[in-house]
Design a protein around this motif. Structure first.
Motif, PDB file in Angstrom:
ATOM      1  N   ALA A  68      58.721  29.217  18.678  1.00 33.75           N
ATOM      2  CA  ALA A  68      60.476  29.537  17.934  1.00 33.75           C
ATOM      3  C   ALA A  68      61.443  29.982  18.512  1.00 33.75           C
ATOM      4  N   GLY A  69      60.711  30.575  19.606  1.00 40.50           N
ATOM      5  CA  GLY A  69      62.148  31.365  20.566  1.00 40.50           C
ATOM      6  C   GLY A  69      62.324  32.745  19.862  1.00 40.50           C
ATOM      7  N   PHE A  70      61.346  33.347  19.334  1.00 39.28           N
ATOM      8  CA  PHE A  70      61.654  34.285  18.672  1.00 39.28           C
ATOM      9  C   PHE A  70      61.080  35.726  19.004  1.00 39.28           C
ATOM     10  N   ARG A  71      61.524  35.700  20.499  1.00 36.69           N
ATOM     11  CA  ARG A  71      61.998  36.889  20.859  1.00 36.69           C
ATOM     12  C   ARG A  71      61.555  38.287  20.959  1.00 36.69           C
ATOM     13  N   ASP A  72      62.548  38.997  20.209  1.00 35.91           N
ATOM     14  CA  ASP A  72      62.434  40.016  19.499  1.00 35.91           C
ATOM     15  C   ASP A  72      60.906  40.037  19.024  1.00 35.91           C
ATOM     16  N   VAL A  73      60.723  39.289  17.821  1.00 45.62           N
ATOM     17  CA  VAL A  73      58.934  39.119  17.536  1.00 45.62           C
ATOM     18  C   VAL A  73      58.533  39.399  18.437  1.00 45.62           C
ATOM     19  N   VAL A  74      57.686  38.262  19.263  1.00 46.50           N
ATOM     20  CA  VAL A  74      57.226  38.499  20.680  1.00 46.50           C
ATOM     21  C   VAL A  74      56.758  39.471  21.333  1.00 46.50           C
ATOM     22  N   ILE A  75      57.628  40.655  21.201  1.00 48.20           N
ATOM     23  CA  ILE A  75      58.009  41.436  22.045  1.00 48.20           C
ATOM     24  C   ILE A  75      57.845  42.426  21.543  1.00 48.20           C
ATOM     25  N   GLN A  76      57.769  42.933  19.918  1.00 52.59           N
ATOM     26  CA  GLN A  76      57.445  44.006  18.115  1.00 52.59           C
ATOM     27  C   GLN A  76      55.067  43.652  18.239  1.00 52.59           C
ATOM     28  N   MET A  77      55.084  42.327  18.570  1.00 50.75           N
ATOM     29  CA  MET A  77      53.593  42.180  18.784  1.00 50.75           C
ATOM     30  C   MET A  77      52.869  42.714  20.104  1.00 50.75           C
ATOM     31  N   PHE A  78      53.378  42.624  21.302  1.00 52.01           N
ATOM     32  CA  PHE A  78      52.867  42.584  22.411  1.00 52.01           C
ATOM     33  C   PHE A  78      52.993  44.020  22.428  1.00 52.01           C
ATOM     34  N   LYS A  79      53.895  45.066  22.178  1.00 46.72           N
ATOM     35  CA  LYS A  79      54.013  46.466  21.816  1.00 46.72           C
ATOM     36  C   LYS A  79      52.628  46.419  20.828  1.00 46.72           C
ATOM     37  N   ALA A  80      52.700  46.733  19.661  1.00 47.32           N
ATOM     38  CA  ALA A  80      51.291  46.287  19.056  1.00 47.32           C
ATOM     39  C   ALA A  80      49.879  46.030  19.371  1.00 47.32           C
ATOM     40  N   ARG A  81      50.063  45.148  20.019  1.00 43.62           N
ATOM     41  CA  ARG A  81      49.004  44.525  20.790  1.00 43.62           C
ATOM     42  C   ARG A  81      48.355  45.849  21.974  1.00 43.62           C
ATOM     43  N   ILE A  82      49.564  46.670  23.068  1.00 49.60           N
ATOM     44  CA  ILE A  82      49.197  47.794  23.166  1.00 49.60           C
ATOM     45  C   ILE A  82      48.623  48.935  23.041  1.00 49.60           C
ATOM     46  N   LEU A  83      49.388  48.944  21.330  1.00 48.36           N
ATOM     47  CA  LEU A  83      48.580  50.520  20.785  1.00 48.36           C
ATOM     48  C   LEU A  83      47.364  50.224  20.553  1.00 48.36           C
ATOM     49  N   ARG A  84      47.263  48.845  19.373  1.00 46.75           N
ATOM     50  CA  ARG A  84      45.516  48.759  19.218  1.00 46.75           C
ATOM     51  C   ARG A  84      44.612  48.933  20.465  1.00 46.75           C
ATOM     52  N   LEU A  85      44.783  48.771  21.726  1.00 49.77           N
ATOM     53  CA  LEU A  85      44.152  48.798  23.010  1.00 49.77           C
ATOM     54  C   LEU A  85      43.551  49.842  23.182  1.00 49.77           C
ATOM     55  N   ALA A  86      45.276  50.665  22.757  1.00 54.98           N
ATOM     56  CA  ALA A  86      45.163  52.359  22.824  1.00 54.98           C
ATOM     57  C   ALA A  86      44.041  53.750  21.877  1.00 54.98           C
ATOM     58  N   ALA A  87      43.791  52.196  20.761  1.00 52.51           N
ATOM     59  CA  ALA A  87      43.385  53.106  19.158  1.00 52.51           C
ATOM     60  C   ALA A  87      41.690  53.164  19.642  1.00 52.51           C
ATOM     61  N   VAL A  88      41.561  51.972  20.664  1.00 48.61           N
ATOM     62  CA  VAL A  88      40.188  51.848  20.107  1.00 48.61           C
ATOM     63  C   VAL A  88      38.723  52.363  20.905  1.00 48.61           C
ATOM     64  N   ILE A  89      38.299  52.496  21.064  1.00 50.94           N
ATOM     65  CA  ILE A  89      37.371  53.197  21.874  1.00 50.94           C
ATOM     66  C   ILE A  89      36.717  52.830  23.234  1.00 50.94           C
ATOM     67  N   PRO A  90      36.809  52.959  24.182  1.00 53.54           N
ATOM     68  CA  PRO A  90      36.711  52.901  25.748  1.00 53.54           C
ATOM     69  C   PRO A  90      35.613  51.891  25.606  1.00 53.54           C
ATOM     70  N   LEU A  91      34.489  51.759  25.016  1.00 53.27           N
ATOM     71  CA  LEU A  91      33.287  50.968  25.185  1.00 53.27           C
ATOM     72  C   LEU A  91      34.146  49.668  24.685  1.00 53.27           C
ATOM     73  N   SER A  92      34.781  49.064  23.837  1.00 54.28           N
ATOM     74  CA  SER A  92      35.195  48.269  23.197  1.00 54.28           C
ATOM     75  C   SER A  92      36.583  47.680  24.021  1.00 54.28           C
ATOM     76  N   LYS A  93      37.669  48.007  24.369  1.00 45.73           N
ATOM     77  CA  LYS A  93      37.816  47.502  25.408  1.00 45.73           C
ATOM     78  C   LYS A  93      37.827  45.771  25.920  1.00 45.73           C
ATOM     79  N   PRO A  94      37.467  46.161  27.050  1.00 49.22           N
ATOM     80  CA  PRO A  94      37.068  45.341  27.435  1.00 49.22           C
ATOM     81  C   PRO A  94      37.105  44.021  26.212  1.00 49.22           C
ATOM     82  N   SER A  95      36.722  43.976  25.810  1.00 49.42           N
ATOM     83  CA  SER A  95      36.375  42.804  25.019  1.00 49.42           C
ATOM     84  C   SER A  95      37.746  42.438  24.182  1.00 49.42           C
ATOM     85  N   ILE A  96      38.267  43.126  24.230  1.00 46.20           N
ATOM     86  CA  ILE A  96      39.755  42.611  23.776  1.00 46.20           C
ATOM     87  C   ILE A  96      40.635  42.453  24.544  1.00 46.20           C
ATOM     88  N   TYR A  97      40.692  42.438  26.101  1.00 51.78           N
ATOM     89  CA  TYR A  97      41.421  42.120  27.389  1.00 51.78           C
ATOM     90  C   TYR A  97      41.733  40.437  27.403  1.00 51.78           C
TER      91      TYR A  97
END
Length: 250
Positions: A68-97
Motif C-alpha cells: 500500500a506504500g504505508f511507509r510510516d506504518v511499516v516503520i512502526q511495525m519494524f520498531k514494534a518487532r525490535i521491541l518484541r525481540l528485546a522483550a523475550v527470553i534469550p532462548l526464544s529469540k532465535p525462533s522469531i528471527y
C-alpha cells in the motif's frame, strides 16, 4: 505470543503500544482493500498476548502495508518487532528471527536502507541445502500466470483484472502476501538451493510483480512512490539486535 516467552513485560507492553499505533495509523489512511483485509481484530492478531501464530500475521501486515506504500506504518511495525525481540527470553529469540527476510525485502522496496541492512545481517542462510518438492510448488502459480492459462484468467496482471480480484478478494490478497513472504524466505535462506531453478533475480522479479499487481487492484499506481532513502534504525536501550544469536531451524 505466549506470555511465558516474555522476560521484560514493560518492553512487551511498549511493543504492543507500537503495534496498536501502527494499526490505527493504517486505518486512518482509509484504503479499503487494506482495512477490509485487516478486519476488526488486526491488533489482537499481532499483540504479545496472542499465540506464536501472531508472528505470521505480523509478516502479512508488514507486506500488506508495504504494498500500500504505508511507509510510516511499516516503520512502526519494524520498531514494534525490535521491541518484541528485546522483550523475550534469550532462548526464544532465535525462533522469531525467521521472519526477518520478509522484513528486509519490504524495507528495501520502501527505500528504508537502514532497516534493510539491519535485517539482512540477521537473516541466516542454509548453505547448499536441497529443497523438497514443496519449494517448487510455491513458485508454481507464478510460473503459470501467462496468457491463456487458468491462473492468468483468475489472477490477471497489473493491466488486466483477474476474476479473483472481484467481489471480496481477501483470499487472493492472502495468496499474494503469502508468496511475497515465501519468496523472500527462499531467496534469503536458501541462496544456493539445488532443485529449484530460481535464483535471486527470479525471486526479486516475482516479488515485484506481486507488489505491482496488488497495487493495481487496490486502485493505486503499480509502482511504489519514489521514497527518499532513509538510514534510520531503532534500537531499545541496552539491546542490540546484531548481538543476538539466530538460527533458521529453531
Amino acid at each position: 505470543m505466549n506470555k511465558a516467552y516474555i522476560a521484560d513485560q514493560s518492553l512487551a507492553d511498549e511493543s504492543d503500544d507500537m503495534y496498536a499505533s501502527a494499526i490505527e495509523l493504517a486505518r486512518e489512511k482509509d484504503l479499503y482493500p487494506v482495512t477490509k483485509y485487516m478486519g476488526k481484530k488486526a491488533f489482537k492478531m499481532i499483540c504479545s498476548s496472542s499465540p506464536m501464530g501472531s508472528i505470521r500475521f505480523q509478516e502479512e501486515f508488514v507486506a500488506l502495508f508495504t504494498v500500500a506504500g504505508f511507509r510510516d506504518v511499516v516503520i512502526q511495525m519494524f520498531k514494534a518487532r525490535i521491541l518484541r525481540l528485546a522483550a523475550v527470553i534469550p532462548l526464544s529469540k532465535p525462533s522469531i528471527y525467521h521472519s526477518l527476510p520478509a522484513y528486509e525485502v519490504c524495507a528495501s522496496h520502501l527505500n528504508l536502507a537502514g532497516y534493510a541492512s539491519l535485517f539482512d545481517k540477521k537473516s541466516p542462510t542454509v548453505e547448499a541445502t536441497p529443497l523438497d518438492a514443496s519449494a517448487e510448488m510455491i513458485t508454481q502459480r507464478y510460473r503459470n500466470t501467462f496468457p491463456g492459462t487458468l491462473e492468468f484468467r483468475l489472477y490477471g496482471t497489473e493491466d488486466i483484472r483477474g476474476t479473483h480480484w472481484k467481489g471480496s478478494p481477501n483470499s487472493t490478497i492472502y495468496t499474494y502476501l503469502d508468496e511475497i513472504i515465501r519468496f523472500s524466505n527462499l531467496w534469503k535462506y536458501y541462496p544456493d538451493n539445488t532443485n529449484v531453478d530460481w535464483g535471486p533475480r527470479e525471486y526479486q522479479r516475482a516479488i515485484l510483480s506481486n507488489l505491482r499487481v496488488m497495487r493495481s487492484n487496490f486502485g493505486l499506481p503499480p509502482a511504489l512512490p519514489d521514497f527518499p532513502t532513509s538510514e534510520e534504525t531503532f534500537m531499545p536501550e541496552q539491546f542490540d539486535l546484531l548481538d543476538q544469536e539466530a538460527s533458521p531451524r529453531e
